[in-house]
Write an enzyme that holds these catalytic residues in place. Structure first.
Site, PDB file in Angstrom:
ATOM      1  N   GLU A 186      -5.296  -4.850  10.444  1.00 28.49           N
ATOM      2  CA  GLU A 186      -4.301  -3.807  10.657  1.00 28.49           C
ATOM      3  C   GLU A 186      -4.581  -3.093  11.974  1.00 28.49           C
ATOM      4  O   GLU A 186      -5.397  -2.161  12.017  1.00 28.49           O
ATOM      5  CB  GLU A 186      -4.338  -2.790   9.510  1.00 28.49           C
ATOM      6  CG  GLU A 186      -4.002  -3.379   8.157  1.00 28.49           C
ATOM      7  CD  GLU A 186      -3.354  -2.342   7.237  1.00 28.49           C
ATOM      8  OE1 GLU A 186      -2.306  -2.667   6.669  1.00 28.49           O
ATOM      9  OE2 GLU A 186      -3.869  -1.224   7.115  1.00 28.49           O
TER      10      GLU A 186
ATOM     11  N   GLY B 234       2.949  -1.028   4.136  1.00 27.75           N
ATOM     12  CA  GLY B 234       3.054   0.393   3.817  1.00 27.75           C
ATOM     13  C   GLY B 234       4.490   0.769   3.511  1.00 27.75           C
ATOM     14  O   GLY B 234       5.002   0.498   2.424  1.00 27.75           O
ATOM     15  N   GLY B 235       5.155   1.349   4.492  1.00 21.56           N
ATOM     16  CA  GLY B 235       6.508   1.889   4.320  1.00 21.56           C
ATOM     17  C   GLY B 235       7.476   0.965   3.594  1.00 21.56           C
ATOM     18  O   GLY B 235       8.182   1.394   2.668  1.00 21.56           O
TER      19      GLY B 235
ATOM     20  N   GLY C 264       2.601   2.452  10.716  1.00 27.14           N
ATOM     21  CA  GLY C 264       3.539   3.559  10.574  1.00 27.14           C
ATOM     22  C   GLY C 264       4.247   3.935  11.859  1.00 27.14           C
ATOM     23  O   GLY C 264       4.898   4.969  11.934  1.00 27.14           O
TER      24      GLY C 264
ATOM     25  N   GLU D 170      -6.626   4.856   7.817  1.00 24.87           N
ATOM     26  CA  GLU D 170      -6.381   6.280   7.523  1.00 24.87           C
ATOM     27  C   GLU D 170      -7.605   6.908   6.864  1.00 24.87           C
ATOM     28  O   GLU D 170      -7.900   8.083   7.080  1.00 24.87           O
ATOM     29  CB  GLU D 170      -5.125   6.424   6.644  1.00 24.87           C
ATOM     30  CG  GLU D 170      -3.858   6.170   7.463  1.00 24.87           C
ATOM     31  CD  GLU D 170      -2.703   5.586   6.686  1.00 24.87           C
ATOM     32  OE1 GLU D 170      -2.724   5.608   5.436  1.00 24.87           O
ATOM     33  OE2 GLU D 170      -1.753   5.078   7.325  1.00 24.87           O
TER      34      GLU D 170
ATOM     35  N   HIS E  27      -9.373   1.477   4.771  1.00 26.86           N
ATOM     36  CA  HIS E  27      -8.102   1.585   5.502  1.00 26.86           C
ATOM     37  C   HIS E  27      -8.295   2.517   6.704  1.00 26.86           C
ATOM     38  O   HIS E  27      -9.069   3.480   6.632  1.00 26.86           O
ATOM     39  CB  HIS E  27      -7.014   2.129   4.565  1.00 26.86           C
ATOM     40  CG  HIS E  27      -5.648   2.053   5.177  1.00 26.86           C
ATOM     41  ND1 HIS E  27      -5.197   2.991   6.077  1.00 26.86           N
ATOM     42  CD2 HIS E  27      -4.671   1.134   5.044  1.00 26.86           C
ATOM     43  CE1 HIS E  27      -3.971   2.638   6.472  1.00 26.86           C
ATOM     44  NE2 HIS E  27      -3.632   1.522   5.862  1.00 26.86           N
TER      45      HIS E  27
ATOM     46  N   ASN F 290       0.884  -1.160   0.000  1.00 25.48           N
ATOM     47  CA  ASN F 290       0.000   0.000   0.000  1.00 25.48           C
ATOM     48  C   ASN F 290       0.922   1.209   0.000  1.00 25.48           C
ATOM     49  O   ASN F 290       1.501   1.549   1.032  1.00 25.48           O
ATOM     50  CB  ASN F 290      -0.893  -0.019   1.247  1.00 25.48           C
ATOM     51  CG  ASN F 290      -1.701   1.265   1.386  1.00 25.48           C
ATOM     52  OD1 ASN F 290      -1.748   2.078   0.464  1.00 25.48           O
ATOM     53  ND2 ASN F 290      -2.333   1.444   2.535  1.00 25.48           N
ATOM     54  N   TRP F 291       1.046   1.811  -1.165  1.00 30.57           N
ATOM     55  CA  TRP F 291       1.999   2.926  -1.298  1.00 30.57           C
ATOM     56  C   TRP F 291       1.509   4.191  -0.605  1.00 30.57           C
ATOM     57  O   TRP F 291       2.272   5.131  -0.433  1.00 30.57           O
ATOM     58  CB  TRP F 291       2.240   3.241  -2.776  1.00 30.57           C
ATOM     59  CG  TRP F 291       2.979   2.183  -3.538  1.00 30.57           C
ATOM     60  CD1 TRP F 291       3.363   0.927  -3.104  1.00 30.57           C
ATOM     61  CD2 TRP F 291       3.441   2.285  -4.896  1.00 30.57           C
ATOM     62  NE1 TRP F 291       4.025   0.262  -4.099  1.00 30.57           N
ATOM     63  CE2 TRP F 291       4.084   1.055  -5.210  1.00 30.57           C
ATOM     64  CE3 TRP F 291       3.372   3.277  -5.876  1.00 30.57           C
ATOM     65  CZ2 TRP F 291       4.652   0.818  -6.470  1.00 30.57           C
ATOM     66  CZ3 TRP F 291       3.931   3.037  -7.119  1.00 30.57           C
ATOM     67  CH2 TRP F 291       4.575   1.825  -7.406  1.00 30.57           C
ATOM     68  N   LYS F 292       0.221   4.229  -0.255  1.00 29.74           N
ATOM     69  CA  LYS F 292      -0.379   5.447   0.325  1.00 29.74           C
ATOM     70  C   LYS F 292      -0.109   6.626  -0.617  1.00 29.74           C
ATOM     71  O   LYS F 292      -0.077   6.408  -1.824  1.00 29.74           O
ATOM     72  CB  LYS F 292       0.146   5.661   1.754  1.00 29.74           C
ATOM     73  CG  LYS F 292      -0.034   4.386   2.595  1.00 29.74           C
ATOM     74  CD  LYS F 292       0.170   4.559   4.062  1.00 29.74           C
ATOM     75  CE  LYS F 292      -0.063   3.216   4.754  1.00 29.74           C
ATOM     76  NZ  LYS F 292       0.062   3.295   6.209  1.00 29.74           N
TER      77      LYS F 292
ATOM     78  N   SER G 123       3.564  -2.011  10.187  1.00 26.73           N
ATOM     79  CA  SER G 123       5.014  -2.080  10.401  1.00 26.73           C
ATOM     80  C   SER G 123       5.609  -3.445  10.045  1.00 26.73           C
ATOM     81  O   SER G 123       6.572  -3.884  10.677  1.00 26.73           O
ATOM     82  CB  SER G 123       5.390  -1.677  11.830  1.00 26.73           C
ATOM     83  OG  SER G 123       4.947  -0.354  12.093  1.00 26.73           O
TER      84      SER G 123
HETATM   85  P1  13P Z   1       3.158   0.476   7.567  1.00 28.67           P
HETATM   86  O1  13P Z   1       3.658  -0.809   6.985  1.00 28.67           O
HETATM   87  O2  13P Z   1       3.894   1.680   7.037  1.00 28.67           O
HETATM   88  O3  13P Z   1       3.075   0.436   9.049  1.00 28.67           O
HETATM   89  O4  13P Z   1       1.649   0.656   7.019  1.00 28.67           O
HETATM   90  C1  13P Z   1       0.792  -0.401   7.142  1.00 28.67           C
HETATM   91  C2  13P Z   1      -0.433  -0.085   6.392  1.00 28.67           C
HETATM   92  O5  13P Z   1      -1.183   0.792   6.757  1.00 28.67           O
HETATM   93  C3  13P Z   1      -0.714  -0.843   5.173  1.00 28.67           C
HETATM   94  O6  13P Z   1      -1.986  -0.590   4.703  1.00 28.67           O
END
Ligand code: 13P
Length: 250
Positions: free
Chosen positions: A166, A233-234, A172, A96, A94, A9-11, A212
């Site tokens: 999640e 994500g990251g 994050g 967020e 998600h 998930n590149w956000k 994470s």
């Molecule tokens: P991180 O891997 O950056 O913690 O993000 C997880 C996430 O929200 C994937 O959708």
């Protein structure tokens, strides 16, 4: 045996040209993957990412959609628009989006039904807040989110859905759930699916962990019986890290 799904998930990261370069860089690293590999990219990157991922084993996903087919919804994107671009997956609900954009269990349900009706593969996110974990209500929170998300969805359709567990406190933050915490929560979700749709559907549905996850902790999380993949994500923004997680899913 459920085939694991590793999805990035590149956000809100990478321009279309960066997306094209990144997919080209990562494709040779994951071409022998033993799992399904997905990259969920920003709307503006979708066309370039789909083109760059042609003739590779990388599938492209979006990070959101609107539940209506079309109409006066300025700034929104429908399932048909995604499908027409060659998009296969879509993240729904998600944390967020729930936190910053007012999404609720009810809009998640509408979006899930719209994605399924269009033939997209939905990745539905659920997860508790830190305060909810501390108050000992994680199972109740997960069951509520799953039950409402899947309202009026048939068992046949439910099988096609990926659920991403999640925990909000792990996103994050560098704080990962322990592999036992992740497995326990994924089991709670699987048991809830069994109550809603029966054991056979529950044994087929893919449940990922996200929060994470990185090249170091992935193997430990992915070896748990109820963890069928990751939503990353990251660490999905760096080709070597993402490829290492894909490898850990073998
Ligand atoms: P991180 O891997 O950056 O913690 O993000 C997880 C996430 O929200 C994937 O959708």
């Amino acid at each position: 045996m459920r085939k694991k799904v590793i999805a990035g998930n590149w956000k809100m990261n990478k321009t279309a040209s960066e997306a094209e370069a990144f997919i080209k860089e990562v494709a040779p690293l994951v071409k022998g993957a033993g799992c399904t590999v997905v990259a969920c990219v920003p709307f503006t990157d979708l066309a370039a990412a789909v083109k760059a991922a042609k003739r590779t084993n990388i599938k492209i996903g979006a990070q959101n959609l609107h539940y209506e087919k079309s109409g006066a919804f300025t700034g929104e994107v429908s399932a048909d628009m995604l499908l027409d671009l060659g998009v296969k997956y879509v993240i729904i609900g998600h944390s967020e989006r729930r936190q910053y954009f007012g999404e609720t269990d009810e809009t998640v349900n509408l979006k899930l039904k719209a994605a399924l009706a269009a033939g997209l593969s939905p990745i539905v996110c659920v997860g508790e807040l830190l305060s909810e974990r501390e108050d000992g209500v994680t199972p109740e929170v997960l069951r509520r989110q799953v039950k409402i998300a899947f309202k009026d969805v048939s068992a046949d359709e439910a099988k096609k859905v990926i659920i991403a567990y999640e925990p909000v406190w792990a996103i994050g933050t560098g704080k990962t759930a322990t592999s036992d915490q992740a497995d326990e929560a994924c089991k709670t979700i699987r048991d809830c699916v069994a109550v809603l749709f029966g054991k056979s559907t529950a044994s087929k549905i893919i449940i990922q962990y996200g929060g994470s996850m990185n090249a170091k902790n992935a193997a430990d999380l992915l070896k748990k019986p109820n963890v069928d993949g990751g939503l990353i994500g990251g660490a999905s923004l760096k080709s070597a890290d993402f490829a290492a997680i894909v490898e850990a899913a073998r």
